[in-house]
Design an enzyme around this catalytic site. Structure first.
Site, PDB file in Angstrom:
ATOM      1  N   GLU A 236     -12.743  12.002 -57.490  1.00  0.00           N
ATOM      2  CA  GLU A 236     -12.250  12.298 -58.841  1.00  0.00           C
ATOM      3  C   GLU A 236     -10.963  11.531 -59.159  1.00  0.00           C
ATOM      4  O   GLU A 236     -10.754  11.100 -60.298  1.00  0.00           O
ATOM      5  CB  GLU A 236     -12.032  13.801 -59.006  1.00  0.00           C
ATOM      6  CG  GLU A 236     -13.289  14.649 -58.854  1.00  0.00           C
ATOM      7  CD  GLU A 236     -14.408  14.246 -59.795  1.00  0.00           C
ATOM      8  OE1 GLU A 236     -14.129  13.684 -60.875  1.00  0.00           O
ATOM      9  OE2 GLU A 236     -15.582  14.488 -59.441  1.00  0.00           O
ATOM     10  N   HIS A 239     -11.790   8.208 -60.559  1.00  0.00           N
ATOM     11  CA  HIS A 239     -11.987   8.208 -62.009  1.00  0.00           C
ATOM     12  C   HIS A 239     -10.642   8.193 -62.739  1.00  0.00           C
ATOM     13  O   HIS A 239     -10.473   7.471 -63.722  1.00  0.00           O
ATOM     14  CB  HIS A 239     -12.781   9.439 -62.436  1.00  0.00           C
ATOM     15  CG  HIS A 239     -14.209   9.424 -62.010  1.00  0.00           C
ATOM     16  ND1 HIS A 239     -15.029   8.335 -62.169  1.00  0.00           N
ATOM     17  CD2 HIS A 239     -14.975  10.399 -61.435  1.00  0.00           C
ATOM     18  CE1 HIS A 239     -16.236   8.629 -61.714  1.00  0.00           C
ATOM     19  NE2 HIS A 239     -16.227   9.870 -61.256  1.00  0.00           N
TER      20      HIS A 239
END
Length: 321
Positions: A236, A239
């Protein structure tokens, strides 16, 4: 700090008892008001608690994009790069590391690890793992126990899915607004979701929402089979730094993940295969060991050279690093 409605306890066991309509005669207006309280405040927490305790993980990440969405983003990046005079920026020539300050918001239901209350030791182990996974990328994540907040809010804990009222309320109350600060929110995501994140080019649109939300059980040493080495957070954060999935767009054509040295890949990887399949003809094998795929944690251990360069470029362009 925003709180759940008074008298509405959000644990599964007590939800009905605490949220039931009292056994008295109500006027039509009071009756409707009571129904509104239950359906819009108590019921979501009850369902969240039930769903968060379901077994198997069914989706690693909430950041999947279509080919058209990726192409639109890439056009925006090109425009912004030219406008800011960074069209030729090369992060590989940077001589100093990118320093990222981490703020961790521990959202919990009860004072137990399974109910979200993570210890300082668990958080420290997570940041150590994060830095280990990003070793060689040029990024260093700085953490201090003073930058940990612990918030007892069952409504946020069970209902902070992407785009939800709970997510917006939680982040509006807690976010540290700085593009160079990584806001982490550990919660009990439902429906098998492990995490989601904002992209760097979204920061100017809504600074309060910037950050990473991830499943509290995905930290190192947990009992979550296949996802207990902290690599959900690594994925994550990728991202948050501007990386796409290696299978983004789900096609063997188009921009894919917008990185030249990862082969075309049309599907995500599940588990930890001994041999990489080829979802696209002639690709030499899918990137099953790449942190931006969906393999089990034990199978992930690398970023490509191009991904490292892209993360640096996006961080310079949109996060001022």
């Amino acid at each position: 700090m925003a709180r759940a409605p008074a008298g509405c306890h959000h644990s599964t066991a007590y939800a009905y008892k605490a949220c039931r309509i009292p056994g008295v005669i109500l006027s039509a207006m009071h009756f409707l008001a009571a129904l509104s309280l239950f359906f819009f405040h108590c019921l979501p927490a009850v369902l969240g608690a039930l769903l968060s305790n379901r077994g198997a993980v069914v989706s690693r990440c909430g950041n999947e994009l279509t080919q058209d969405e990726v192409a639109k983003i890439e056009r925006k990046i090109d425009r912004d790069s030219k406008r800011l005079g960074k069209a030729d920026f090369d992060s590989k020539k940077r001589l100093v590391p990118f320093i990222v300050d981490v703020v961790w918001h521990v959202i919990y239901d009860k004072n137990t690890t399974t109910s979200g209350y993570l210890s300082d030791g668990t958080i420290s182990d997570s940041i150590l793992a994060l830095n280990d996974h990003y070793n060689g990328t040029g990024f260093i994540f700085k953490y201090s126990p003073k930058n940990v907040t612990r918030i007892h809010n069952p409504y946020w804990f069970y209902n902070a899915k992407s785009g939800s009222h709970a997510e917006r309320q939680m982040k509006t109350a807690l976010a540290v607004e700085d593009p160079k600060v990584l806001n982490l929110y550990s919660v009990a995501l439902s429906s098998g979701l492990l995490g989601y994140a904002t992209f760097p080019w979204e920061y100017s649109e809504n600074k309060k929402l910037d950050g990473v939300v991830f499943l509290h059980k995905s930290v190192p040493g947990s009992d979550l089979t296949d996802y207990n080495e902290g690599k959900t957070l690594t994925h994550e954060v990728g991202h948050w730094l501007g990386l796409f999935h290696v299978f983004e767009g789900g096609s063997c054509t188009g921009d894919g993940d917008s990185v030249d040295d990862t082969p075309p890949q049309s599907t995500s990887t599940e588990g930890c295969p001994e041999v990489a399949s080829s979802s696209c003809p002639g690709n030499g094998g899918d990137s099953i060991h790449n942190f931006m795929d969906y393999s089990a944690d034990r199978c992930l251990w690398e970023f490509s050279y191009g991904q490292k360069a892209r993360a640096g470029r996006m961080s310079s362009l949109y996060r001022g690093m």
